[in-house]
Motif scaffolding. Structure first.
Motif, PDB file in Angstrom:
ATOM      1  N   ASP A 126       0.833  -1.209   0.000  1.00  0.00           N
ATOM      2  CA  ASP A 126       0.000   0.000   0.000  1.00  0.00           C
ATOM      3  C   ASP A 126       0.867   1.259   0.000  1.00  0.00           C
ATOM      4  OD1 ASP A 126      -2.216  -1.626   0.045  1.00  0.00           O
ATOM      5  OD2 ASP A 126      -2.556  -1.422   2.210  1.00  0.00           O
ATOM      6  N   HIS A 127       1.942   1.219   0.766  1.00  0.00           N
ATOM      7  CA  HIS A 127       2.840   2.377   0.827  1.00  0.00           C
ATOM      8  C   HIS A 127       3.513   2.603  -0.521  1.00  0.00           C
ATOM      9  CE1 HIS A 127       6.389   4.792   1.927  1.00  0.00           C
ATOM     10  NE2 HIS A 127       5.632   5.252   2.894  1.00  0.00           N
ATOM     11  N   ASN A 128       3.880   1.536  -1.197  1.00  0.00           N
ATOM     12  CA  ASN A 128       4.498   1.647  -2.514  1.00  0.00           C
ATOM     13  C   ASN A 128       3.563   2.337  -3.503  1.00  0.00           C
ATOM     14  OD1 ASN A 128       6.594   0.800  -4.597  1.00  0.00           O
ATOM     15  ND2 ASN A 128       4.788  -0.254  -5.390  1.00  0.00           N
ATOM     16  N   ARG A 129       2.293   1.975  -3.454  1.00  0.00           N
ATOM     17  CA  ARG A 129       1.311   2.616  -4.342  1.00  0.00           C
ATOM     18  C   ARG A 129       1.210   4.107  -4.055  1.00  0.00           C
ATOM     19  NH1 ARG A 129      -4.282  -0.549  -4.510  1.00  0.00           N
ATOM     20  NH2 ARG A 129      -4.766   1.363  -5.612  1.00  0.00           N
ATOM     21  N   MET A 130       1.195   4.478  -2.771  1.00  0.00           N
ATOM     22  CA  MET A 130       1.108   5.888  -2.415  1.00  0.00           C
ATOM     23  C   MET A 130       2.366   6.645  -2.838  1.00  0.00           C
ATOM     24  SD  MET A 130      -0.837   5.980   1.289  1.00  0.00           S
ATOM     25  CE  MET A 130       0.323   4.881   2.120  1.00  0.00           C
ATOM     26  N   PHE A 131       3.517   5.984  -2.703  1.00  0.00           N
ATOM     27  CA  PHE A 131       4.787   6.602  -3.091  1.00  0.00           C
ATOM     28  C   PHE A 131       4.788   6.926  -4.583  1.00  0.00           C
ATOM     29  CE2 PHE A 131       9.116   6.028  -4.775  1.00  0.00           C
ATOM     30  CZ  PHE A 131       9.799   7.005  -4.073  1.00  0.00           C
ATOM     31  N   HIS A 132       4.413   5.952  -5.389  1.00  0.00           N
ATOM     32  CA  HIS A 132       4.400   6.186  -6.837  1.00  0.00           C
ATOM     33  C   HIS A 132       3.336   7.204  -7.231  1.00  0.00           C
ATOM     34  CE1 HIS A 132       7.410   3.354  -8.324  1.00  0.00           C
ATOM     35  NE2 HIS A 132       7.065   2.604  -7.293  1.00  0.00           N
ATOM     36  N   GLN A 134       2.416   9.699  -5.490  1.00  0.00           N
ATOM     37  CA  GLN A 134       2.943  11.024  -5.162  1.00  0.00           C
ATOM     38  C   GLN A 134       3.922  11.507  -6.229  1.00  0.00           C
ATOM     39  OE1 GLN A 134       1.934  13.131  -2.857  1.00  0.00           O
ATOM     40  NE2 GLN A 134       3.371  14.615  -3.744  1.00  0.00           N
ATOM     41  N   ILE A 135       4.726  10.586  -6.764  1.00  0.00           N
ATOM     42  CA  ILE A 135       5.615  10.968  -7.869  1.00  0.00           C
ATOM     43  C   ILE A 135       4.796  11.436  -9.068  1.00  0.00           C
ATOM     44  CG2 ILE A 135       7.253  10.108  -9.583  1.00  0.00           C
ATOM     45  CD1 ILE A 135       8.427   8.285  -7.485  1.00  0.00           C
ATOM     46  N   TYR A 136       3.724  10.703  -9.369  1.00  0.00           N
ATOM     47  CA  TYR A 136       2.909  11.071 -10.531  1.00  0.00           C
ATOM     48  C   TYR A 136       2.259  12.438 -10.324  1.00  0.00           C
ATOM     49  CZ  TYR A 136       3.400   6.013 -11.157  1.00  0.00           C
ATOM     50  OH  TYR A 136       3.902   4.735 -11.275  1.00  0.00           O
ATOM     51  N   ARG A 137       1.822  12.699  -9.107  1.00  0.00           N
ATOM     52  CA  ARG A 137       1.252  14.025  -8.828  1.00  0.00           C
ATOM     53  C   ARG A 137       2.300  15.114  -9.050  1.00  0.00           C
ATOM     54  NH1 ARG A 137      -1.041  11.782  -3.743  1.00  0.00           N
ATOM     55  NH2 ARG A 137      -3.217  11.216  -4.107  1.00  0.00           N
ATOM     56  N   ALA A 138       3.542  14.802  -8.709  1.00  0.00           N
ATOM     57  CA  ALA A 138       4.620  15.792  -8.831  1.00  0.00           C
ATOM     58  C   ALA A 138       4.961  16.116 -10.287  1.00  0.00           C
ATOM     59  CB  ALA A 138       5.872  15.306  -8.097  1.00  0.00           C
ATOM     60  N   THR A 139       4.448  15.330 -11.234  1.00  0.00           N
ATOM     61  CA  THR A 139       4.663  15.661 -12.654  1.00  0.00           C
ATOM     62  C   THR A 139       3.771  16.820 -13.078  1.00  0.00           C
ATOM     63  OG1 THR A 139       2.934  14.171 -13.545  1.00  0.00           O
ATOM     64  CG2 THR A 139       5.142  13.229 -13.145  1.00  0.00           C
ATOM     65  N   HIS A 140       2.681  17.034 -12.340  1.00  0.00           N
ATOM     66  CA  HIS A 140       1.708  18.092 -12.657  1.00  0.00           C
ATOM     67  C   HIS A 140       1.188  17.943 -14.088  1.00  0.00           C
ATOM     68  CE1 HIS A 140       2.495  20.230  -8.881  1.00  0.00           C
ATOM     69  NE2 HIS A 140       3.756  19.884  -9.066  1.00  0.00           N
ATOM     70  N   ASN A 141       0.999  16.687 -14.488  1.00  0.00           N
ATOM     71  CA  ASN A 141       0.485  16.410 -15.831  1.00  0.00           C
ATOM     72  C   ASN A 141      -0.719  15.478 -15.710  1.00  0.00           C
ATOM     73  OD1 ASN A 141       0.155  15.033 -18.472  1.00  0.00           O
ATOM     74  ND2 ASN A 141       1.981  16.199 -19.029  1.00  0.00           N
ATOM     75  N   PRO A 142      -1.942  16.017 -15.843  1.00  0.00           N
ATOM     76  CA  PRO A 142      -3.146  15.197 -15.637  1.00  0.00           C
ATOM     77  C   PRO A 142      -3.300  14.086 -16.673  1.00  0.00           C
ATOM     78  CG  PRO A 142      -3.726  17.348 -16.533  1.00  0.00           C
ATOM     79  CD  PRO A 142      -2.278  17.412 -16.159  1.00  0.00           C
TER      80      PRO A 142
END
Length: 215
Positions: A126-132, A134-142
């Motif tokens: 579950d933590h791994n999913r949240m980590f990834h 968060q990276i995707y959110r940091a791309t700021h590309n919907p």
């Protein structure tokens, strides 16, 4: 089980997707309209439409008897999924290096620090999913996030977690740190290589689990 608060505001299709991700609908399970309508407190017509969408996406497939079942992921489909995931992760690193704020990178480091305290395979998964995520959110590309969400749904058909392998859990922690270190340096190539290596090692671990279950 009737529809719960979790389903509030979701379409029938989204409710079924949520059930697949939560493991409430398992690969190979028959998708009977009447039972699903009762389980989620819906009428059969929207359930039928949702099942058609699942089949179109490859999340449901014809069963040995009449009707649909939750799809299984074959070796070939697994390879294809991880090929696509590696490509998307490479793109995500490219975008995150350029767009992630210092605060977002610091948050990723905090998540790694927390990961070091986890030992349970489910908690690590579950933590791994949240980590990834968060990276995707940091791309700021919907648009990239939409593609990765769709990929994540397909990967949810894999019921087990590679964190069942103790050596994989420790390896993944080191790989996460390498990704964040590269992002902090704004080193695009290093971030891409670290992310791709992480995906390749995850694929290898997934194959190991599948082979063990076939013995």
């Amino acid at each position: 089980m009737k529809s719960t608060g979790r389903d509030a505001g979701l379409t029938p299709f989204e409710i079924l997707l949520s059930a697949i991700e939560a493991g409430e609908l398992q690969p190979g399970e028959r998708l009977q309209e009447t039972r699903l309508a009762e389980q989620f407190g819906l009428s059969r017509t929207p359930i039928r439409e949702a099942l058609h969408r699942l089949e179109t996406l490859g999340l449901a497939e014809p069963g040995p008897q009449r009707g649909l079942i939750i799809a299984h992921i074959s070796y070939e489909r697994l390879r294809q999924l991880f090929d696509v995931r590696e490509g998307l992760e490479r793109l995500a690193m490219d975008l995150a290096v350029a767009a992630a704020s210092d605060a977002e990178i610091a948050l990723l480091q905090e998540m790694i620090n927390k990961e070091a305290t986890l030992t349970d395979s489910k908690a690590l998964h579950d933590h791994n999913r949240m980590f990834h995520r968060q990276i995707y959110r940091a791309t700021h590309n919907p648009y990239l996030n939409e593609m990765l969400d769709n990929l994540r749904i397909h990967l949810s058909l894999l019921r087990s977690t590679t964190y069942e392998l103790k050596e994989r859990a420790e390896e993944a922690k080191r790989e996460h740190q390498a990704i964040v270190d590269a992002l902090a340096r704004r080193d695009r190539l290093a971030a891409q290589e670290a992310a791709c290596q992480h995906i390749r090692n995850g694929y290898r671990a997934r194959l190991t689990i599948l082979s063990q279950r076939e013995r």
